[in-house]
Design an enzyme around this catalytic site. Structure first.
Site, PDB file in Angstrom:
ATOM      1  N   TRP A 137       0.797  -1.224   0.000  1.00  0.00           N
ATOM      2  CA  TRP A 137       0.000   0.000   0.000  1.00  0.00           C
ATOM      3  C   TRP A 137       0.829   1.273   0.000  1.00  0.00           C
ATOM      4  CZ3 TRP A 137       1.703   2.567   4.172  1.00  0.00           C
ATOM      5  CH2 TRP A 137       2.248   1.805   5.212  1.00  0.00           C
ATOM      6  N   ASN A 138       2.131   1.183   0.322  1.00  0.00           N
ATOM      7  CA  ASN A 138       2.847   2.446   0.576  1.00  0.00           C
ATOM      8  C   ASN A 138       3.230   3.206  -0.689  1.00  0.00           C
ATOM      9  OD1 ASN A 138       4.801   0.548  -0.019  1.00  0.00           O
ATOM     10  ND2 ASN A 138       6.270   1.324   1.458  1.00  0.00           N
TER      11      ASN A 138
ATOM     12  N   PRO B   3      -3.298  -5.793  -5.866  1.00  0.00           N
ATOM     13  CA  PRO B   3      -2.824  -4.673  -5.041  1.00  0.00           C
ATOM     14  C   PRO B   3      -3.196  -4.888  -3.578  1.00  0.00           C
ATOM     15  CG  PRO B   3      -4.803  -4.027  -6.233  1.00  0.00           C
ATOM     16  CD  PRO B   3      -4.524  -5.458  -6.607  1.00  0.00           C
ATOM     17  N   ALA B   4      -2.622  -4.082  -2.679  1.00  0.00           N
ATOM     18  CA  ALA B   4      -2.930  -4.209  -1.252  1.00  0.00           C
ATOM     19  C   ALA B   4      -4.401  -3.861  -1.007  1.00  0.00           C
ATOM     20  CB  ALA B   4      -2.035  -3.286  -0.444  1.00  0.00           C
ATOM     21  N   GLU B   5      -4.922  -4.478   0.005  1.00  0.00           N
ATOM     22  CA  GLU B   5      -6.333  -4.275   0.376  1.00  0.00           C
ATOM     23  C   GLU B   5      -6.647  -2.792   0.626  1.00  0.00           C
ATOM     24  OE1 GLU B   5      -6.906  -5.696   4.293  1.00  0.00           O
ATOM     25  OE2 GLU B   5      -8.998  -5.076   4.382  1.00  0.00           O
TER      26      GLU B   5
ATOM     27  N   GLY C 146       6.617  -6.370  -0.346  1.00  0.00           N
ATOM     28  CA  GLY C 146       5.905  -6.308   0.923  1.00  0.00           C
ATOM     29  C   GLY C 146       6.839  -6.708   2.048  1.00  0.00           C
TER      30      GLY C 146
ATOM     31  N   GLU D 173      10.886  -7.960  -3.153  1.00  0.00           N
ATOM     32  CA  GLU D 173      11.349  -6.667  -2.608  1.00  0.00           C
ATOM     33  C   GLU D 173      10.745  -6.581  -1.215  1.00  0.00           C
ATOM     34  OE1 GLU D 173      13.335  -4.590  -4.104  1.00  0.00           O
ATOM     35  OE2 GLU D 173      13.257  -5.191  -6.192  1.00  0.00           O
TER      36      GLU D 173
ATOM     37  N   CYS E  65      10.200   1.491   2.468  1.00  0.00           N
ATOM     38  CA  CYS E  65      11.105   0.384   2.797  1.00  0.00           C
ATOM     39  C   CYS E  65      12.540   0.870   2.917  1.00  0.00           C
ATOM     40  CB  CYS E  65      10.999  -0.698   1.739  1.00  0.00           C
ATOM     41  SG  CYS E  65      11.212  -0.046   0.092  1.00  0.00           S
TER      42      CYS E  65
ATOM     43  N   GLU F 198      11.846  -2.580  11.841  1.00  0.00           N
ATOM     44  CA  GLU F 198      11.411  -1.530  10.914  1.00  0.00           C
ATOM     45  C   GLU F 198      10.204  -0.815  11.548  1.00  0.00           C
ATOM     46  OE1 GLU F 198       9.569  -3.198   7.403  1.00  0.00           O
ATOM     47  OE2 GLU F 198      10.493  -1.706   6.123  1.00  0.00           O
TER      48      GLU F 198
HETATM   49  P1  NAP Z   1       2.514  -6.990   3.623  1.00  0.00           P
HETATM   50  O1  NAP Z   1       1.659  -7.131   4.809  1.00  0.00           O
HETATM   51  O2  NAP Z   1       3.588  -7.992   3.403  1.00  0.00           O
HETATM   52  O3  NAP Z   1       1.525  -6.928   2.374  1.00  0.00           O
HETATM   53  C1  NAP Z   1       2.018  -6.756   1.049  1.00  0.00           C
HETATM   54  C2  NAP Z   1       1.047  -7.398   0.077  1.00  0.00           C
HETATM   55  O4  NAP Z   1       1.008  -8.801   0.351  1.00  0.00           O
HETATM   56  C3  NAP Z   1      -0.381  -6.889   0.193  1.00  0.00           C
HETATM   57  O5  NAP Z   1      -0.952  -6.878  -1.102  1.00  0.00           O
HETATM   58  C4  NAP Z   1      -1.037  -7.965   1.042  1.00  0.00           C
HETATM   59  O6  NAP Z   1      -2.414  -8.106   0.817  1.00  0.00           O
HETATM   60  C5  NAP Z   1      -0.336  -9.201   0.532  1.00  0.00           C
HETATM   61  N1  NAP Z   1      -0.405 -10.328   1.464  1.00  0.00           N
HETATM   62  C6  NAP Z   1      -0.433 -10.301   2.819  1.00  0.00           C
HETATM   63  N2  NAP Z   1      -0.488 -11.565   3.296  1.00  0.00           N
HETATM   64  C7  NAP Z   1      -0.508 -12.396   2.213  1.00  0.00           C
HETATM   65  C8  NAP Z   1      -0.564 -13.805   2.050  1.00  0.00           C
HETATM   66  N3  NAP Z   1      -0.620 -14.628   3.093  1.00  0.00           N
HETATM   67  N4  NAP Z   1      -0.556 -14.298   0.790  1.00  0.00           N
HETATM   68  C9  NAP Z   1      -0.502 -13.474  -0.279  1.00  0.00           C
HETATM   69  N5  NAP Z   1      -0.456 -12.136  -0.185  1.00  0.00           N
HETATM   70  C10 NAP Z   1      -0.445 -11.604   1.053  1.00  0.00           C
HETATM   71  O7  NAP Z   1       3.271  -5.579   3.585  1.00  0.00           O
HETATM   72  P2  NAP Z   1       2.644  -4.129   3.702  1.00  0.00           P
HETATM   73  O8  NAP Z   1       2.335  -3.871   5.128  1.00  0.00           O
HETATM   74  O9  NAP Z   1       1.579  -3.927   2.694  1.00  0.00           O
HETATM   75  O10 NAP Z   1       3.880  -3.233   3.221  1.00  0.00           O
HETATM   76  C11 NAP Z   1       4.877  -2.834   4.075  1.00  0.00           C
HETATM   77  C12 NAP Z   1       6.108  -3.724   3.937  1.00  0.00           C
HETATM   78  O11 NAP Z   1       6.523  -3.754   2.572  1.00  0.00           O
HETATM   79  C13 NAP Z   1       7.290  -3.175   4.703  1.00  0.00           C
HETATM   80  O12 NAP Z   1       7.964  -4.219   5.333  1.00  0.00           O
HETATM   81  C14 NAP Z   1       8.159  -2.549   3.608  1.00  0.00           C
HETATM   82  O13 NAP Z   1       9.518  -2.459   3.941  1.00  0.00           O
HETATM   83  C15 NAP Z   1       7.908  -3.473   2.470  1.00  0.00           C
HETATM   84  N6  NAP Z   1       8.188  -2.806   1.198  1.00  0.00           N
HETATM   85  C16 NAP Z   1       9.306  -3.173   0.513  1.00  0.00           C
HETATM   86  C17 NAP Z   1       9.631  -2.511  -0.663  1.00  0.00           C
HETATM   87  C18 NAP Z   1      10.870  -2.865  -1.424  1.00  0.00           C
HETATM   88  O14 NAP Z   1      10.983  -2.422  -2.565  1.00  0.00           O
HETATM   89  N7  NAP Z   1      11.786  -3.639  -0.870  1.00  0.00           N
HETATM   90  C19 NAP Z   1       8.800  -1.497  -1.147  1.00  0.00           C
HETATM   91  C20 NAP Z   1       7.660  -1.162  -0.426  1.00  0.00           C
HETATM   92  C21 NAP Z   1       7.357  -1.841   0.757  1.00  0.00           C
HETATM   93  P3  NAP Z   1      -3.485  -7.519   1.869  1.00  0.00           P
HETATM   94  O15 NAP Z   1      -3.345  -6.052   1.769  1.00  0.00           O
HETATM   95  O16 NAP Z   1      -4.775  -8.013   1.350  1.00  0.00           O
HETATM   96  O17 NAP Z   1      -3.102  -8.063   3.202  1.00  0.00           O
END
Ligand code: NAP
Length: 491
Positions: A163-164, A188-190, A241, A263, A297, A394
């Site tokens: 989502w970010n 995409p994120a919820e 994520g 990522e 991130c 983090e």
């Molecule tokens: P997240 O909880 O891992 O969710 C990311 C995506 O994964 C969302 O679309 C989420 O869907 C989905 N998801 C969650 N659980 C899942 C499962 N069991 N199976 C399949 N998909 C699943 O992360 P976030 O809170 O959205 O984002 C923050 C994190 O992303 C931070 O740790 C940040 O550092 C990292 N990030 C990394 C980068 C990079 O380039 N390295 C860039 C941006 C963010 P739902 O929304 O439906 O739960």
């Protein structure tokens, strides 16, 4: 078909999302099931979008699979032209896209528009890169044979985005995949499905053939994520994520040894050495810490400052942090929007409480702002030690812990003492030090005398538990290509 010239209408008209889901997405199934999308600044309901199921995911995979051969069979120039159309449409609609992004995610409108430009820049880069997929010839060890390498698209790709950065993440995944000749299903994120939906509607107008990209909305990631990871027609998963979810997806992909690009999370150190330009370091740290309210991130998560410049840095940095204005992203004076949800507020509060309990001191901020919304003050904390939670995990919020250090070698070891390896930053002027530290930091990306380094022209990605693969640059397209060795004998 949804009229993209009226993108903002999405926010009030759920039936447009049903059109979108029927048209681009994937299904048939019970699209009456929906989930809400809320504005994190106000708590207001923006829209309800279809909540898709594993069956929908299966249908989308079938569509992507059926479309892949013809898409890969087009000339690189033809694929590039469609990406160019998409690029033009994204720029033409950037005001609407920016407004949708701010409404569902909260970031200040200027940052949202800058994200849309960044997304467009990725599409442009891969529209160009589509024409530059090269193989190689190899000098054969005997004269009767010829050896060469060709590159071919991996096939159907499942993508999951956070989502970010809900617009640039969509562009960063779709454009290299499509340039390479892959087809894609993207979830995409919820919290932020709307800007992704708008970008898909523009992609449709740009001329992507049916089935080439497919959008899945789901309130629970696992519902469609599991299907993407376990369906054999999906040859690769591209995920951005958290590291925690990344590990889970990796396990789900392991039975089929699927290709993966990840990522994941970070814990970026930001080091200010005593030979740094302190004013420039303050500017860089403000950017690296407070952009997107610290929800990136590559956000500076631990700020280490050498003792000779510690007091000056802490004072100037705190002064600047106090000038940041918290509020609704549509207010043009606001520089810090809300956190994405109440869990994020609770996490930052827990980090502050832990540090105070262990002897740290608040220089500014430290509290929620208002009772509605999810706002938190830009917060600076000094007398922080590496053992505190905010230095280990983090935080993902506007919280800046400052840690004093004496020994330059020790600080590099401390900076590396984490499971993460995404981004690091440091400020110094001594050339010898600059090279040594840049090489010693165990990170995929190092910002030297800058607080901002993301660019479509550069390989973005991490090492250790921050990820696998790179997005952006000429390397990004390689993640969507297979290498095939051809050996021609009997010559
Ligand atoms: P997240 O909880 O891992 O969710 C990311 C995506 O994964 C969302 O679309 C989420 O869907 C989905 N998801 C969650 N659980 C899942 C499962 N069991 N199976 C399949 N998909 C699943 O992360 P976030 O809170 O959205 O984002 C923050 C994190 O992303 C931070 O740790 C940040 O550092 C990292 N990030 C990394 C980068 C990079 O380039 N390295 C860039 C941006 C963010 P739902 O929304 O439906 O739960």
């Amino acid at each position: 078909m949804v009229l993209t010239t009226a993108l903002t209408r999405y926010l009030k008209r759920p039936e447009l999302f049903l059109d979108l889901a029927n048209d681009l997405g994937s299904s048939s199934a019970d699209l009456r099931k929906r989930f809400p999308v809320l504005n994190p600044s106000t708590g207001e309901l923006l829209a309800e979008v279809p909540d898709m199921s594993a069956d929908d995911a299966r249908l989308a995979i079938e569509r992507a699979h059926a479309a892949q051969e013809a898409w890969a069979g087009l000339t690189a120039r033809a694929r590039s032209n469609v990406l160019w159309n998409w690029h033009r449409l994204i720029l033409e609609h950037s005001d609407d896209l920016g407004a949708i992004l701010t409404a569902e995610m909260g970031k200040p409108l200027a940052e949202a528009k800058s994200e849309i430009s960044h997304a467009a820049a990725y599409v442009q880069w891969y529209a160009e890169e589509a024409n530059r997929i090269y193989g190689e010839t190899i000098s054969a060890p005997s004269n009767d044979r010829r050896m060469l390498v060709i590159k071919q698209p991996i096939g159907v790709v499942g993508a999951i985005t956070p989502w970010n950065f809900p617009a640039s993440m969509v562009a960063r995944k779709i454009s290299p995949a499509l340039a390479a000749g892959c087809t894609m299903i993207l979830k995409p994120a919820e919290q932020t499905p709307l800007v992704a939906g708008a970008m898909f509607a523009l992609a449709k107008l740009a001329g992507f053939p049916d089935g080439v990209i497919n959008l899945l909305y789901a309130s629970v990631g696992d519902t469609v994520g599991r299907e993407l990871c376990t369906n054999p027609k999906v040859r690769k998963i591209s995920f951005t994520g958290s590291t925690e979810v990344g590990r889970l997806l990796m396990r789900q992909c392991s039975d089929q040894i699927k290709r993966m690009s990840f990522e994941l999370g970070g814990n970026a150190p930001f080091i200010v050495f005593d030979d740094a330009d302190v004013g420039a370091a303050v500017d860089g740290a403000i950017q690296a810490k407070f952009r997107n309210a610290g929800q990136t991130c590559v956000s500076a998560n631990r700020i280490y400052v050498q003792s000779q410049v510690y007091a000056e840095f802490a004072e100037k940095f705190t002064e600047r942090a106090r000038t940041l204005k918290v509020g609704d992203g549509f207010d043009p004076d606001v520089t810090i929007g809300p956190l994405i949800d109440r869990d994020a507020l609770r996490k930052i509060e827990a980090h502050v409480e832990d540090a105070l309990h262990k002897g740290a001191r608040i220089q500014c901020g430290g509290r929620r702002v208002g009772t509605s919304g999810t706002f938190f003050e830009p917060t600076v904390i000094t007398d922080v030690f590496s053992t505190m939670r905010m230095a280990q995990e983090e935080t993902f919020g506007p919280l800046a812990p400052i840690i004093r250090f004496e020994d330059p070698d020790h600080v590099v070891r401390e900076a590396n003492d984490t499971i993460y390896g995404l981004a690091a930053y440091f400020y110094a002027s001594n050339l010898k030090r600059v090279w040594r530290v840049a090489e010693a930091l165990e990170y995929g990306m190092v910002g030297i005398n800058t607080g901002r380094m993301s660019s479509e022209a550069a390989p973005f990605g991490g090492i250790k538990q921050s990820g696998i693969g790179r997005e952006g640059s000429r390397h990004g397209i390689e993640d969507y290509l297979e290498m095939k060795y051809l050996c021609m004998g009997g010559l």
